[in-house]
Every structure is written in C-alpha cells, then in structure tokens.
Scaffold this active site. Sequence first.
Site, PDB file in Angstrom:
ATOM      1  N   ILE A  75       9.502   5.296  -1.932  1.00  0.00           N
ATOM      2  CA  ILE A  75       9.926   4.486  -3.052  1.00  0.00           C
ATOM      3  C   ILE A  75       9.981   5.284  -4.353  1.00  0.00           C
ATOM      4  O   ILE A  75      10.839   5.046  -5.205  1.00  0.00           O
ATOM      5  CB  ILE A  75       9.005   3.239  -3.214  1.00  0.00           C
ATOM      6  CG1 ILE A  75       9.511   2.334  -4.338  1.00  0.00           C
ATOM      7  CG2 ILE A  75       7.570   3.658  -3.423  1.00  0.00           C
ATOM      8  CD1 ILE A  75      10.918   1.821  -4.163  1.00  0.00           C
TER       9      ILE A  75
ATOM     10  N   ASN B 174      11.427   1.243   2.688  1.00  0.00           N
ATOM     11  CA  ASN B 174      10.228   1.457   3.493  1.00  0.00           C
ATOM     12  C   ASN B 174      10.475   2.617   4.445  1.00  0.00           C
ATOM     13  O   ASN B 174      11.629   2.905   4.816  1.00  0.00           O
ATOM     14  CB  ASN B 174       9.880   0.195   4.288  1.00  0.00           C
ATOM     15  CG  ASN B 174       8.391  -0.026   4.412  1.00  0.00           C
ATOM     16  OD1 ASN B 174       7.631   0.204   3.466  1.00  0.00           O
ATOM     17  ND2 ASN B 174       7.948  -0.474   5.572  1.00  0.00           N
TER      18      ASN B 174
ATOM     19  N   ARG C 284      -2.118   0.432   7.775  1.00  0.00           N
ATOM     20  CA  ARG C 284      -1.649   0.278   9.144  1.00  0.00           C
ATOM     21  C   ARG C 284      -0.846   1.448   9.698  1.00  0.00           C
ATOM     22  O   ARG C 284      -0.558   1.474  10.881  1.00  0.00           O
ATOM     23  CB  ARG C 284      -0.810  -1.011   9.250  1.00  0.00           C
ATOM     24  CG  ARG C 284      -1.642  -2.265   9.096  1.00  0.00           C
ATOM     25  CD  ARG C 284      -0.794  -3.513   9.062  1.00  0.00           C
ATOM     26  NE  ARG C 284      -1.614  -4.719   9.087  1.00  0.00           N
ATOM     27  CZ  ARG C 284      -2.239  -5.213   8.035  1.00  0.00           C
ATOM     28  NH1 ARG C 284      -2.094  -4.618   6.858  1.00  0.00           N
ATOM     29  NH2 ARG C 284      -2.992  -6.293   8.127  1.00  0.00           N
TER      30      ARG C 284
ATOM     31  N   ALA D 281       0.804  -1.215   0.000  1.00  0.00           N
ATOM     32  CA  ALA D 281       0.000   0.000   0.000  1.00  0.00           C
ATOM     33  C   ALA D 281       0.842   1.273   0.000  1.00  0.00           C
ATOM     34  O   ALA D 281       0.428   2.300  -0.541  1.00  0.00           O
ATOM     35  CB  ALA D 281      -0.933   0.002   1.207  1.00  0.00           C
TER      36      ALA D 281
ATOM     37  N   CYS E 111     -20.708 -10.650 -11.540  1.00  0.00           N
ATOM     38  CA  CYS E 111     -21.982 -11.034 -10.946  1.00  0.00           C
ATOM     39  C   CYS E 111     -21.824 -12.384 -10.261  1.00  0.00           C
ATOM     40  O   CYS E 111     -21.321 -13.342 -10.849  1.00  0.00           O
ATOM     41  CB  CYS E 111     -23.072 -11.108 -12.016  1.00  0.00           C
ATOM     42  SG  CYS E 111     -24.650 -11.765 -11.393  1.00  0.00           S
TER      43      CYS E 111
ATOM     44  N   HIS F   9      -3.998  -9.434  -4.708  1.00  0.00           N
ATOM     45  CA  HIS F   9      -5.283  -9.214  -4.037  1.00  0.00           C
ATOM     46  C   HIS F   9      -6.379  -8.746  -4.983  1.00  0.00           C
ATOM     47  O   HIS F   9      -7.401  -8.224  -4.534  1.00  0.00           O
ATOM     48  CB  HIS F   9      -5.106  -8.229  -2.880  1.00  0.00           C
ATOM     49  CG  HIS F   9      -4.209  -8.751  -1.806  1.00  0.00           C
ATOM     50  ND1 HIS F   9      -3.479  -7.939  -0.960  1.00  0.00           N
ATOM     51  CD2 HIS F   9      -3.900 -10.034  -1.440  1.00  0.00           C
ATOM     52  CE1 HIS F   9      -2.777  -8.696  -0.124  1.00  0.00           C
ATOM     53  NE2 HIS F   9      -3.017  -9.957  -0.395  1.00  0.00           N
TER      54      HIS F   9
END
Length: 239
Positions: A231, A213, A36, A24, A129, A121
Amino acid sequence: MDKQMEALAQAMAPGRKTVFFGGAGVSTESGIPDFRSAGGIYGRQYAYPPEVMVSHSFFMAHPDEFYEFYRREMVWPRAKPNAAHIRLAELEAEGRVTAVVTQNIDGLHQMAGSKNVLELHGSIHRNRCMRCGRKYGLEAILTTDGVPRCECGGIIKPEVVLYEEELDPRTLTAAVDAISQADTLLIAGTSLAVYPAAGLIRYFEGDCLALVNLSPTPMDQKADLVIRGKIGEVLSRIQ
C-alpha cells in the site's frame, strides 16, 4: 497495473470523498508484524495460542501471561510511520481523504499527521485503571514489569479491543457514517476476516470499491479495482 493505478487515481481525485480502511498490513512496512500471514504473530509458538492470549477472558484469568505477550508482540514503540501513513495524511490535508478507519492499534496514522482517524480496535497509547478509571499513556506499560498497577492498586488495562469485547459504539457509528458518505472506499492491508470490523464494508454506497493487498480477500470479486502490491508503494504513486 498502470491502468489500475490510473483508475485508482481518478477514483481519489480532488472533489471526491475517499475513505481509507486499513488493517495490519498497513503497518508491516514500519516493521510491525501482522497476524495471519506467513511469519505473522498467529503462527508463532507460545504456551497458549496467540489468539487466546488476546481475549478478555485470558486477560482476566492470566494477566501476567497476557502482559508478557502484549509487551513482546503488540507494542512497538520505535516504529515510525511509513510511506502509506504519510501519504494518507497528505491526502487528508488536501481534502481528498475524509477519514482513516483502521483496525490497527499502533497510532502511526496520527503520528504521520492524520486527524480523522477512527481506531476500531483502540490504541496502545490509551490505558486506564480498571478500578478508579485513571488514564495512563504507553509509558505505564513500557516502564513496568509484570502487571502494571495504578496508584489505587487497580490493574491498568490497555484500551484495545480484545476478543470477546465489543467495539466502541461511538467509533463504530463514526466509521459507518464516513463509509456510507464516501465516493471511494480504499481497503488495504487486511484479510477482511475480522468481524465486526470487516462487516463495515456493507455500508459503502459509493461507486468505487478498491482493494490493495498482497493476497486475495473475500471481497475481491465484488471490488471495482484490485491491486496486488504494498500500500505504501501504491499510495506514493497517487498524485
């Protein structure tokens, strides 16, 4: 930082295979909140905990509440690719990045021009549907209120992986193959706290595991390179 950047540039040099694994934090520079961190989605107050509202059981039991949360927090149609997305697409075109493995569902990597994107994900841009299987784009979610329904009357469900659901096996296999064949695995913008996605790192057999990070991760001690920073700024310095 300069020595670390030099080492990262060498690890991503032409002739080497680099796989990018992102979370994320890659999209926060596009204005999409993460989960988070301080101010992230999981820290906000709702009638139900946010992590509960993105579960399969909650979706089935409370579709109205799910879609209210989903449209507000998970769908950002005006977001545009940032420097990280753009540079990764360029590096792929140069033959230096062989795959982008992402936990994000926003589609920004493809919008920037990346071709081999493995969305662990799923994606907000794919919807189906639950009754007849008809496929829909994001418009089916954005242009409706409440629970979106197909012409057949079935509920339209986003093809995103909710808690309690399994990852797509074909995407998972492709990610394992890409990571296992890489010389460099560059991980960025993820806390490495979400499994099974975070567990893919164990398939890496190359010689440079690099982490970019803003905060520490459980893999810092095992990494060959650890760079604290955004990043987009880091990748922009890779020539």
